[in-house]
Design an enzyme around this catalytic site. Structure first.
Site, mmCIF file in Angstrom:
data_model
loop_
_atom_site.group_PDB
_atom_site.id
_atom_site.type_symbol
_atom_site.label_atom_id
_atom_site.label_comp_id
_atom_site.label_asym_id
_atom_site.label_seq_id
_atom_site.Cartn_x
_atom_site.Cartn_y
_atom_site.Cartn_z
ATOM 1 C CE LYS A 7 5.363 30.552 3.753
ATOM 2 N NZ LYS A 7 5.136 29.469 4.753
ATOM 3 C CG HIS A 28 8.458 31.296 1.046
ATOM 4 N ND1 HIS A 28 8.147 32.604 1.360
ATOM 5 C CD2 HIS A 28 8.641 30.659 2.224
ATOM 6 C CE1 HIS A 28 8.154 32.755 2.667
ATOM 7 N NE2 HIS A 28 8.446 31.596 3.224
#
Length: 240
Positions: free
Chosen positions: A121, A123
């Protein structure tokens, strides 16, 4: 004769195998495996998707871990994180942490679970790990089976890259067969589980083994399924 009697196994193992059979998690027939071998049985842990079945497998994992920690004289005696490789290992890790806490709260109430994302991921909290961070933690991997060991080595690589310390592995079923692509020489007849044990120096546990399944069928299974299973074991049995 005593030699033909099925070996006695703990009740939780028998109950687990019965759950597998009743839910068709464990089925008999002719199944072509990824390795190309034609197996007389197939184990699909992905079918443990109901509440009762998930409780069955997680409880069996928990009892297997507790039995090992209670009876072994070799360190380590405890661990910090149960790691479930994506995707099948994710619900297994979560449910088994809950089962361990229910069975032995004084020992396991602080036990954490963790799993990896297939894609990191970029963010929010970012990273590829969900759940407990692994750095400096003693980690046990939980999964359904080890066939060639490729996925397990990938999971170990993730743990090492995150700074964790692998201290053990647990799977639902030990097929007890030598690795795909191995030769006929005695030195080539090791299993994927045996290879993980030797390479990383950690215990690899299983809820049940192929021998447990053979024992159950000797007690009350179909004679044809039993003969095919025994023939498969004789042909592909690993030396470790």
């Amino acid at each position: 004769m005593a030699s033909s009697d099925p070996p006695e196994i703990p009740d939780y193992k028998t109950e687990f195998l019965q759950s597998c059979l009743s839910a068709n998690v464990l089925t008999f027939g002719n199944f072509t495996l990824k390795s190309g071998r034609v197996s007389p049985y197939f184990f699909n842990a992905g079918l443990f998707h109901t509440g009762s079945l998930l409780r069955s497998i997680s409880t069996a994992y928990a009892y297997s871990i507790i039995d090992f920690l209670s009876n072994t004289q070799s360190p380590p005696q405890d661990f910090d994180v149960l790691f479930g490789p994506a995707y099948k290992g994710i619900p297994l890790a979560c449910a088994t942490v809950s089962a361990l806490t229910a069975l032995a709260p004084a020992r396991f109430s602080s036990l954490s679970y963790s799993f990896n994302r297939k894609e990191a991921k970029t963010h929010g909290e970012a990273g590829s790990i969900v759940g407990a961070p692994l750095r400096g933690k003693r980690v046990v991997i939980i999964d359904d089976v080890i066939t060639a060991g490729t996925a397990m080595r990938e999971a170990i690589g993730i743990i090492e890259a995150e700074g964790g310390v692998l201290v053990g592995v647990i799977v639902a079923l030990d097929r007890m067969e030598r690795m795909p692509g191995s030769g006929d020489g005695a030195a080539d007849r090791g299993s994927a589980i045996g290879e993980i044990r030797k390479r990383y120096g950690v215990p690899v546990l299983s809820i049940v083994t192929l021998d447990d399944l053979v024992g159950l069928l000797r007690g009350k299974g179909d004679e044809g399924d039993l003969k095919r299973l025994e023939g498969y074991r004789e042909k592909w049995l690993a030396t470790d």
